[in-house]
Design an enzyme around this catalytic site. Sequence first.
Site, PDB file in Angstrom:
ATOM      1  N   LYS A   8       0.822  -1.209   0.000  1.00  0.00           N
ATOM      2  CA  LYS A   8       0.000   0.000   0.000  1.00  0.00           C
ATOM      3  C   LYS A   8       0.867   1.276   0.000  1.00  0.00           C
ATOM      4  O   LYS A   8       0.421   2.324  -0.449  1.00  0.00           O
ATOM      5  CB  LYS A   8      -0.931   0.023   1.220  1.00  0.00           C
ATOM      6  CG  LYS A   8      -1.915  -1.140   1.317  1.00  0.00           C
ATOM      7  CD  LYS A   8      -3.044  -1.025   0.319  1.00  0.00           C
ATOM      8  CE  LYS A   8      -4.148  -2.049   0.534  1.00  0.00           C
ATOM      9  NZ  LYS A   8      -3.741  -3.457   0.237  1.00  0.00           N
TER      10      LYS A   8
HETATM   11  C1  LIG Z   1      -4.233  -4.491  -0.500  1.00  0.00           C
HETATM   12  C2  LIG Z   1      -3.436  -5.739  -0.609  1.00  0.00           C
HETATM   13  C3  LIG Z   1      -3.653  -6.671  -1.642  1.00  0.00           C
HETATM   14  C4  LIG Z   1      -4.761  -6.520  -2.667  1.00  0.00           C
HETATM   15  O1  LIG Z   1      -4.539  -5.479  -3.580  1.00  0.00           O
HETATM   16  P1  LIG Z   1      -5.757  -4.901  -4.445  1.00  0.00           P
HETATM   17  O2  LIG Z   1      -5.199  -3.726  -5.156  1.00  0.00           O
HETATM   18  O3  LIG Z   1      -6.820  -4.514  -3.442  1.00  0.00           O
HETATM   19  O4  LIG Z   1      -6.221  -5.978  -5.358  1.00  0.00           O
HETATM   20  C5  LIG Z   1      -2.836  -7.793  -1.701  1.00  0.00           C
HETATM   21  N1  LIG Z   1      -1.871  -8.015  -0.777  1.00  0.00           N
HETATM   22  C6  LIG Z   1      -1.640  -7.152   0.242  1.00  0.00           C
HETATM   23  C7  LIG Z   1      -0.590  -7.462   1.242  1.00  0.00           C
HETATM   24  C8  LIG Z   1      -2.404  -5.977   0.350  1.00  0.00           C
HETATM   25  O5  LIG Z   1      -2.168  -5.136   1.374  1.00  0.00           O
END
Ligand SMILES: *Cc1c(COP(=O)(O)O)cnc(C)c1O
Length: 501
Positions: free
Chosen positions: A112
Amino acid sequence: MFISTRGGSERLSSAQAIIQGLAHNGGLFVPENIPHISAETLASWVSLNYFERAFEVLKLFLTDYTEQELKECIEKAYGNHKFDHSAIAPVCAIDQNTFMLELWHGPTSAFKDMALQLLPQLLSTALKKTGESHEIMILVATSGDTGKAALAGFQDVEQIKIMVFYPDEGVSAIQKLQMVTQEGHNVSVMAVEGNFDDAQTGVKQIFNNKEFAEKLNQSQVRLSSANSINWGRLVPQIVYYFSAYLDLVAQGQLKMGDSMNVTVPTGNFGNILAGYIAKKMGLPIDRLICASNNNNVLTDFLRTGSYNAKRQFYKTISPSMDILISSNLERLLYLLTEDTAQVDTWMKALSSEGYYEISKELLAEIKEHFWAEWVDDVKTGEEIAHVFKSHHYLMDPHTSVAYEVTEKYRQATGDMKPCIILSTASPFKFNNSVLAAVTGCNESEIAQKNEFELLKELSDLSEWSVPANLVSLQSKPVRHERVCSTKAMQDCVAQFLHLEA
Ligand SMILES: *Cc1c(COP(=O)(O)O)cnc(C)c1O
């Protein structure tokens, strides 16, 4: 210019779209045209570093920002040693044709950060550019990773305040410590009595309260959110698909023009959609492989064309993918059909019936680009152990889901072309599950130990060092200790803003 996936006459500049977040008719903002990168241009980016590649990609979409503004935003997001790797998003080879794109070298050790370090800079710059005088109050309900990444990204950013609500009983010990020790003059963190849904419902009620919005407006404040429907969160994610490809070319693993596959552990469909946009821009991606856990609504959709959210919800060891409504799929449907009336109909059916179905023709087109599979928790743990034993590489559970789905793709199709697996979290962020998988101990035994003992244990075992941001938690003072009921959440926001009761 940016338009809504659900039609209408709204046409905004990128700065305006980033401030507004969501279109007035409930749709998501998409660029009217997707820029195309020629093979020569792509080749000229091989020698650039991550900052320069980000600049080249961002300026194609954020056309109302000056070059100087973009460069400053990128520097503030990824510079200043906030990332613990000079490549920002390095590619690590597992074997001749399998590569990990490590997206977790940022300040909170989760993917993120890639978007939430840049979005606040883009938003703050947008406020200045458009002469917006209101202050922005960001509200976030979090089940863990997003809250901390948003706090770290918005900390001390001008003209913006942020308040994060997390479920008192619903986040891991490390995640809680990460949030309650957050520094910054413009941040507030609040535990909510209840689970994640309670916190999320509370935030939605604040957003929907017209009286409260009017009161905020009188005090020159406007509410906004930091979730992945904002274009400013999506555009930074396009960059690393290009960067990973260019790195493989620079390392001689691919020849310029060769195609590759990518596997993405998917929840809200933001990350994989950024990959589809990179492909549409001309990056030689063959298949986008969509990896899910037990919450396999996307696997079913990408295989059958029916989206059915009316199903059991599972709590898994890859919690950031525990999702039944993947919001960014709406953008894919628009980009493939450019039929806003149809997208509007599907999305209305999804919200009223929890179900919609696309045509056979559209499904066939989707299958030219996407492949999908899912993996359960047992297999996810086994793969963590297997890859650690055979390659001495430590994966977090989300990455492990993607790894196993890549294996399944290869078995099912025989397609062995180079594949980049998007690694979305540091294994240390999910140390309970990772230790359980690697040592064979059961999770309840492990859960009795102190988090810092666990970090050390995992570090000793793997000979990988614990990310500095996690080590430092042990000595940081707790700054945010308040707990509130869901009913009191709005009053907490008012107090934080010093509004009259
Ligand atoms: C948010 C997240 C995802 C999923 O990503 P999206 O963009 O919502 O599909 C996968 N792995 C981790 C560790 C995340 O924090």
